[in-house]
Design a protein around this motif. Structure first.
Motif, short mmCIF file in Angstrom:
data_model
loop_
_atom_site.label_atom_id
_atom_site.label_comp_id
_atom_site.label_asym_id
_atom_site.label_seq_id
_atom_site.Cartn_x
_atom_site.Cartn_y
_atom_site.Cartn_z
N ALA A 301 4.38 6.73 1.85
CA ALA A 301 4.45 5.76 2.96
C ALA A 301 4.69 4.36 2.42
N ARG A 302 4.01 4.00 1.34
CA ARG A 302 4.18 2.66 0.77
C ARG A 302 5.58 2.49 0.20
N ALA A 305 7.94 1.85 3.01
CA ALA A 305 7.85 0.50 3.55
C ALA A 305 8.60 -0.49 2.66
N LEU A 337 2.12 4.82 8.49
CA LEU A 337 3.38 4.12 8.71
C LEU A 337 3.88 4.28 10.14
N ARG A 342 9.64 5.79 9.23
CA ARG A 342 9.69 7.10 8.57
C ARG A 342 10.60 8.07 9.31
N HIS B 221 3.95 -3.75 6.54
CA HIS B 221 3.40 -2.52 7.11
C HIS B 221 3.23 -1.43 6.07
N ALA B 222 3.22 -1.84 4.81
CA ALA B 222 2.80 -0.90 3.76
C ALA B 222 1.29 -0.87 3.80
N ASN B 223 0.76 0.30 3.68
CA ASN B 223 -0.69 0.45 3.80
C ASN B 223 -1.43 -0.22 2.65
N CYS B 238 -2.62 -1.65 7.33
CA CYS B 238 -1.41 -2.32 6.84
C CYS B 238 -1.78 -3.63 6.14
#
Lengths: 381, 381
Positions: A301-302, A305, A337, A342, B221-223, B238
């Motif tokens: 997810a990172r 982003a 996210l 995604r 919005h990256a965790n 986020c």
DNA sequence: CTATTTTTTTCGACGCCCGAAAAAAAGTTG
DNA sequence: CAACTTTTTTTCGGGCGTCGAAAAAAATAG
């Protein structure tokens, strides 16, 4: 390959192809094939006269360094590997003073044993686990060595007349994927390799991306949980500390997450064993793999982003157990996210194959050879 | 600029420069300057005859959309801005049905008010806050609109004969930095903008990087913390939810971190006010900024692990309070990342300047104009 | 006025690529 | 088996962009 096909592939006119190929024939980079056995369906028209790369024009060597082992391979100018060997060394004593000579000796022996002229080796590609500095040509830190800042390029370059290039091992997997299926693996994609550690390769805008110092794409040491589990690098909460073999072992054994990774009894078979136990229904292992899947999901997810790749490729020995991680991974992705970021993602799981790194090294060496021989010498004269 | 200087800058021979410039003079893209006033230190030799870009050859428009405001600027072919205006609209009702006509009307009025020929506008660059899809030419999601998937490129392209390009606003800051100081801002660097949200721009291997769909670099919005503070995007944890104005307000007011960001009373002055309170010694605000610094440090650490930029640029209104975030940020960096990966990093703090985005839009439009006019029309004929 | 210096232009050449036409080498047909 | 068709390859002449060398231009210095 016939000239007309080269024209179609390169978008050049037949006239240009003739000009270029006749130059290359003169220089001995390619050879014509007198196909006495015409391929069955020979229709009308002048038959194609096939051209092939002259394998004898040059040789390249790939060197892959993993913990206590050096994998050597020798390929000709066609990219065909015609000799290979594994050499073992003691990782616990290897450092900047001892390893360079170990390596040059191994390569020297390898070359003489293959019976080729040392001068015919024009490129040597070296890949190592860990953090490498491609500019300086040294391994900054790696589990394969006890010391730090091990110079590899310098010693090899002094011993051989070849150009020597050091690369990150996961980058070579990325390169190999691009070569094996350019249609699928082009544009912008990321490769995450879960193995002894967690490595990453990035292919951005149709080029392999190497950061400022060549040490990019160390996603394994990107933080997952601030102050979290202890990682081999000494920090806390790295992604690797939730995904690597030692991390899984630590979780299944119910040990505290600050247990020193060095004390975990990992072997090259650890992932295999964990996978088998999960298949056997071991709830503890299944729960651990679930946790690892969550960490992987957050990691991806990172990545999305920041980079927004069209595709993420998962590979490495650790991906054996992917079926037990998949669910948690997708849950984490969704939790981490917004859908917009995604939506367009494709995830490929590619079974691990040790040969990838070797293939990538040779592909890269070939590209460099092409630049040297064809572009520089070849046409401009 | 004299021909000889162009030669030095482009590494082309004087003969080539003459050939190219005479073509361009014929086409009216550049003009000669009859400098009647010779610059003071005129030594021996034939005096240089200066060339200048003909400003009248083309016009470009930059459009920056932020919450409830459209900033318009008109520049000539030299990049000089000679007309600008701000137009206000109601962000709470703007959606895919209403906003396109609001925008085209505003641009039409702007052009006629400037008194230029609409057909002379060859490029329109649009930047918007939020997540944009540059390929589709629409804003996927943005605080500037109440709806989603707002098409911007299509409507403008239909109304004007110009080429219209939509970009992420932080990308334009990145582009502007590169243009303003190419020496410093080249190679591989990242820009993090802390403002109403947290945006990012990436310049990789000497090129602005835009992901597969143009929505890359949404680091906001990256965790940061799995399951953490509530973000405007609806997810939890986020980075933005620890750094943006509403996040700071939420922390200073001691509210639960799942308080709906939409309910926080933020204004464009929020950062300014928080900074002043911190300077006044408000312990609660200082603690909140400390926390934000920690989040920023972790965010940068993750960026370093993935991209390894030589430089990270911090800017945006939220960076006003940087002195109160700096310490925590560095602590977080050290805690999150092995030294090897952060050794070569330089952090620049660039005071926020609204003009950056406009400058970047115009720089990008100029580059595109160059490609159209010089490369395509110019030489090849 | 002549020599010197610096910038700009002219000239001829080279490399790379192309399109058009020709040549080559097969199969097809009467 | 000679004439035609088809396909691939080569030859030929030309265009474009670049270059080095030489010439020209335009100033200052003496």
């Amino acid at each position: 390959m016939a000239r007309i096909d080269l024209g179609r592939a390169t978008q050049l006119s037949p006239a240009t192809i003739t000009a270029i190929t006749s130059d290359m024939l003169e220089e001995g980079l390619i050879v014509g094939i007198d196909a006495d056995e015409p391929k069955a369906p020979l229709g009308r028209g002048r038959p194609r006269s096939l051209l092939a790369i002259d394998g004898g024009a040059a040789n390249v060597i790939s060197v892959r360094i993993s913990v206590s082992r050096i994998d050597l391979a020798l390929a000709d100018f066609t990219g065909r590997i015609f000799h290979s060997r594994k050499v073992y060394y003691d990782a616990s004593t290897a450092n900047a003073a001892t390893f360079p000579s170990t390596l040059t000796d191994a390569v020297r022996t390898f070359v003489s044993e293959a019976g080729i002229e040392p001068a015919s080796v024009l490129e040597i590609g070296v890949a190592s686990q860990g953090i490498v500095d491609t500019n300086k040509g040294e391994v900054v830190w790696s589990p394969a060595f006890s010391g730090r800042n091990i110079p590899l390029v310098g010693p090899l370059q002094e011993t051989f007349s070849a150009r020597v290039t050091l690369s990150n091992d996961t980058n070579m997997i990325t390169e190999a994927l691009h070569w094996s299926d350019p249609q699928r693996y082009s544009g912008t994609f990321a490769v995450v390799m879960v193995d002894y550690g967690v490595g990453m390769g990035l292919f951005l805008d149709d080029h392999l991306f190497v950061g400022a110092s060549g040490a990019a794409a160390e996603i394994g040491h990107a933080n997952h949980i601030p102050g979290g589990a202890r990682c081999r690098c000494g920090r806390r909460g790295c992604l690797e500390a939730y995904l690597a073999d030692y991390a899984l072992l630590r979780m299944t054994q119910g040990l505290a997450d600050d247990t020193d990774p060095a004390n975990m009894p990992v072997t090259p078979q650890t992932f295999e064993e964990l996978h088998d136990r999960a298949e056997g229904g071991d709830a503890g292992v299944i729960a651990s793999l679930h946790q690892a899947g969550t960490a992987l999901g957050y990691g991806i997810a990172r990545l999305l982003a920041v980079i927004d790749p069209a595709r993420v490729v998962l590979t490495g020995a650790g991906i054996r157990a992917y079926p037990f991680m998949e669910g948690a991974m997708h849950e984490a992705l969704e939790a981490a996210l917004v859908e917009d970021l995604r939506r367009s993602l494709t995830i490929d799981v590619v079974p691990w194959n040790e040969d990838f790194i070797r293939r990538g090294l040779i592909a890269q060496a070939m590209r460099r050879l092409d630049e040297t021989l064809v572009i520089a010498t070849g046409r401009s004269r």
